[in-house]
Design a protein around this motif. Structure first.
Motif, PDB file in Angstrom:
ATOM      1  N   VAL A   5      79.745  32.786 -25.528  1.00 41.74           N
ATOM      2  CA  VAL A   5      78.631  33.596 -26.045  1.00 41.74           C
ATOM      3  C   VAL A   5      78.909  35.076 -25.823  1.00 41.74           C
ATOM      4  O   VAL A   5      78.694  35.905 -26.722  1.00 41.74           O
ATOM      5  N   TRP A  24      79.262  37.920 -28.759  1.00 43.81           N
ATOM      6  CA  TRP A  24      78.464  39.146 -28.786  1.00 43.81           C
ATOM      7  C   TRP A  24      79.356  40.378 -28.753  1.00 43.81           C
ATOM      8  O   TRP A  24      79.111  41.355 -29.458  1.00 43.81           O
ATOM      9  N   TRP A  40      66.685  32.403 -27.139  1.00 46.03           N
ATOM     10  CA  TRP A  40      68.096  32.555 -27.518  1.00 46.03           C
ATOM     11  C   TRP A  40      68.318  32.222 -28.991  1.00 46.03           C
ATOM     12  O   TRP A  40      69.132  32.865 -29.661  1.00 46.03           O
ATOM     13  N   GLN A  41      67.590  31.261 -29.514  1.00 48.94           N
ATOM     14  CA  GLN A  41      67.697  30.977 -30.948  1.00 48.94           C
ATOM     15  C   GLN A  41      67.290  32.205 -31.749  1.00 48.94           C
ATOM     16  O   GLN A  41      67.951  32.570 -32.729  1.00 48.94           O
ATOM     17  N   ARG A  60      67.395  35.345 -30.745  1.00 50.95           N
ATOM     18  CA  ARG A  60      68.423  36.380 -30.573  1.00 50.95           C
ATOM     19  C   ARG A  60      69.600  36.131 -31.507  1.00 50.95           C
ATOM     20  O   ARG A  60      70.118  37.063 -32.121  1.00 50.95           O
ATOM     21  N   PHE A  61      70.033  34.861 -31.572  1.00 51.07           N
ATOM     22  CA  PHE A  61      71.146  34.551 -32.467  1.00 51.07           C
ATOM     23  C   PHE A  61      70.756  34.754 -33.926  1.00 51.07           C
ATOM     24  O   PHE A  61      71.570  35.240 -34.726  1.00 51.07           O
ATOM     25  N   LEU A  89      79.747  31.591 -35.960  1.00 49.69           N
ATOM     26  CA  LEU A  89      78.760  30.991 -35.069  1.00 49.69           C
ATOM     27  C   LEU A  89      78.734  29.475 -35.244  1.00 49.69           C
ATOM     28  O   LEU A  89      78.693  28.741 -34.246  1.00 49.69           O
TER      29      LEU A  89
END
Length: 95
Positions: free
Chosen positions: A13, A17, A61-62, A64-65, A79
């Motif tokens: 991850v 990023w 987090w979902q 953010r992605f 991804l």
């Protein structure tokens, strides 16, 4: 084994990023560490609150992605590849 899995996921991850938004890498690394501690604590004391905590962390987090991919749509296939490489998340019983 769980610690090794976590380190592999965390590293992947952070690298993802780093490639897209290097200025946010340190913040993402810190948040991953804090969220992992929170998730581990929730796993140690299963309850409705811990289930809520884990669901909330997952949703954050979902989101953010989703925002990251919205800003960098060219990285969507990367991804998908990362998620395939990491495989399914362990169940609570497997953690």
């Amino acid at each position: 084994m769980a610690a090794d899995t976590w380190q592999a996921v965390r590293g992947a991850v952070i690298r993802f990023w780093q490639a897209l938004q290097p200025d946010q890498t340190d913040a993402v690394a810190s948040e991953l560490t804090a969220d992992q501690r929170e998730a581990a604590a929730a796993d140690l004391h299963p309850s409705r609150d811990s289930e809520h905590t884990l669901a909330e962390l997952r949703a954050q987090w979902q989101a953010r992605f989703r925002r990251l991919i919205a800003a960098h749509p060219e990285a969507a296939s990367d991804l998908r590849g990362l998620l395939a490489e990491l495989g399914p998340l362990p169940t609570a019983a497997e953690r």
